[in-house]
Write an enzyme that holds these catalytic residues in place. Sequence first.
Site, PDB file in Angstrom:
ATOM      1  N   SER A 167      -5.905 124.087  26.557  1.00 35.05           N
ATOM      2  CA  SER A 167      -6.693 124.865  27.511  1.00 35.05           C
ATOM      3  C   SER A 167      -5.985 126.158  27.942  1.00 35.05           C
ATOM      4  CB  SER A 167      -7.047 123.975  28.713  1.00 35.05           C
ATOM      5  OG  SER A 167      -8.027 124.572  29.517  1.00 35.05           O
ATOM      6  N   ASP A 214      -2.153 136.665  19.348  1.00 38.02           N
ATOM      7  CA  ASP A 214      -3.145 137.647  18.905  1.00 38.02           C
ATOM      8  C   ASP A 214      -2.680 139.080  19.142  1.00 38.02           C
ATOM      9  OD1 ASP A 214      -4.800 135.655  18.077  1.00 38.02           O
ATOM     10  OD2 ASP A 214      -6.350 135.968  19.604  1.00 38.02           O
ATOM     11  N   LYS A 229      -8.558 123.075  22.878  1.00 39.07           N
ATOM     12  CA  LYS A 229      -9.583 123.008  23.930  1.00 39.07           C
ATOM     13  C   LYS A 229      -9.974 124.431  24.327  1.00 39.07           C
ATOM     14  CE  LYS A 229     -10.646 121.189  28.551  1.00 39.07           C
ATOM     15  NZ  LYS A 229     -10.856 122.449  29.273  1.00 39.07           N
TER      16      LYS A 229
END
Length: 564
Positions: free
Chosen positions: A304, A315, A329
């Site tokens: 999460s 990223d 998640k």
Amino acid sequence: MKKGYCFAIVVVSVVALIGLFGFNKADDRMFQIVRNLDIFNAVYKELDMLYVDTIDPKKVIEAGIDAMLEETDPYTEYYPEDDKTLKEMTTGKFGGIGAVIRYYAARKRVVVVEPSEGNPAAMAGIKAGDVIMEVNGEEMVQGEQNAQDFTTFVTSHLRGDPGTTCKIKVERMGADSVYVPLEFQLTRGSIKTNPVPFHTLLHDSIGYINMSTFAIENCSKEAKKALIELKQKGAAKMILDLRGNGGGLLNEAVNVVNLFVPKGQEIVRTKGKVKQMEMTYRTMSEPVDLNIPLVVLVNGATASASEIVSGALQDLDRAVVVGTRTYGKGLVQTPRELPYNSSMKITTAKYYIPSGRCIQAIDYSKKSVDGSVNRIPDSLTTVYHTAAGREVRDGGGITPDETVDGKDAPNILFYLINGDEIFDYATSYCARHASIDSPDKFALTDNDYAEFGKMLENRNFSYDRQSGSLLKRLKEMAEFEGYLDNASAEFEALEKKLQHNLDMELEKFKVEIKQALAEEIVKRYYYEKGSIEYLLRDDKDVEKAMVILSDPTEYARLLSVLPL
């Protein structure tokens, strides 16, 4: 377990209200809602009126709500008025004594597993291994409740408003292994979990921050404080450990990423069925350090909000991610208030990190007939790209830039932990030792380990061996198919080789078992931060991170598309 409440009156009101609008049957979805709510209401009314025994409305409606929510996902949950779980989940605060407890089968009581450092239980002198006998004069004895319900019963007696008093009677193991009664009177406090239980400066000017949760308001401030402190002590590189971090508040995750990336950077956006759930989260503050080399540690229990942190930093090519693939998640839950002071936590959106990917690993809308769900196969995932152009994928958590293959725990260790053998030896050890060396120096001796083996022998410890269980099943199948007579000699020889030999297995897995014993013992004296510090002594993920951070060329290569 999802909780329920009596909503019969509410259902009647909803049905009546919807009925006023006179939806056309052609509007099939709305018609189905009205129709089924009406049926549900009628079924309950008939039961309440005519069923031979009096039914409990709370219990019956609870079962209905449970079944309804089972059709969604594990994260959508209902909380009745007296259940404060959601509030505690979103604030990290609650009133109580500050100790982890669980059911203890050997005594059919509840035992203290870990008093939290600095909270009332620890300050009063309550220790791990203390068996709870009474709370405020009421005996804490198991009746017909199962272990979970009994533990909940004891918990409800220990918790209470900050400032109220609590008298606890326990039994503690003495140096002679005989339990001694003790009594404590303490004042409950506002319990708050420490989101950064440990941080330190490792050799070679590498800082280390362990962040255990994002489920606490302002936990990012604790991470910032630790980062600044380590930099002041000379840290020129950093390790952020998110292993075992199950997530929490989305905005706190964004704030932690903000420590290392510029103000105004998009970190995550959420998309749901309704427009209000579509939001974009950007960094709001000036960073602490844009250039410090950074490694983020992750594992299968990283989930999460902690996946937002590790995924966003990956990223943006701002950190090298090391460890094993994360949980996956990518769903966002929103608290919602309901009538009669009840509430629910409902999945309202999916989140997407800077590359545009969603890392949700399971599609709960595609359940099998038996209700089971599966992870999205890697072959069906989509390729996305980091800011520098590196390939990353959606649909299955965060895949590390450098994977460290962990060694599977031996089967015997599972049974030693779940059978309380490790726990009981630690209790006995602590009863006989007033103090131990610091976590970075403590070690169990061979004599200690031999003593542990003797304890197991006296208890006639045994466990199910997977090889033995599989052999038994194979033998049964061979007999069923008519092969046993011809293979009986081979089966007999194999059975002899697979005979249970505790001494052999204690020796074979000595390193793993000694580490588990030592960690449990260290935690008794130095709390959670002590166990983290102890485990750092032989941590393959940390070792890999240090190798990467000590080699600028390798660090740059891992964050780049083209070979350097």
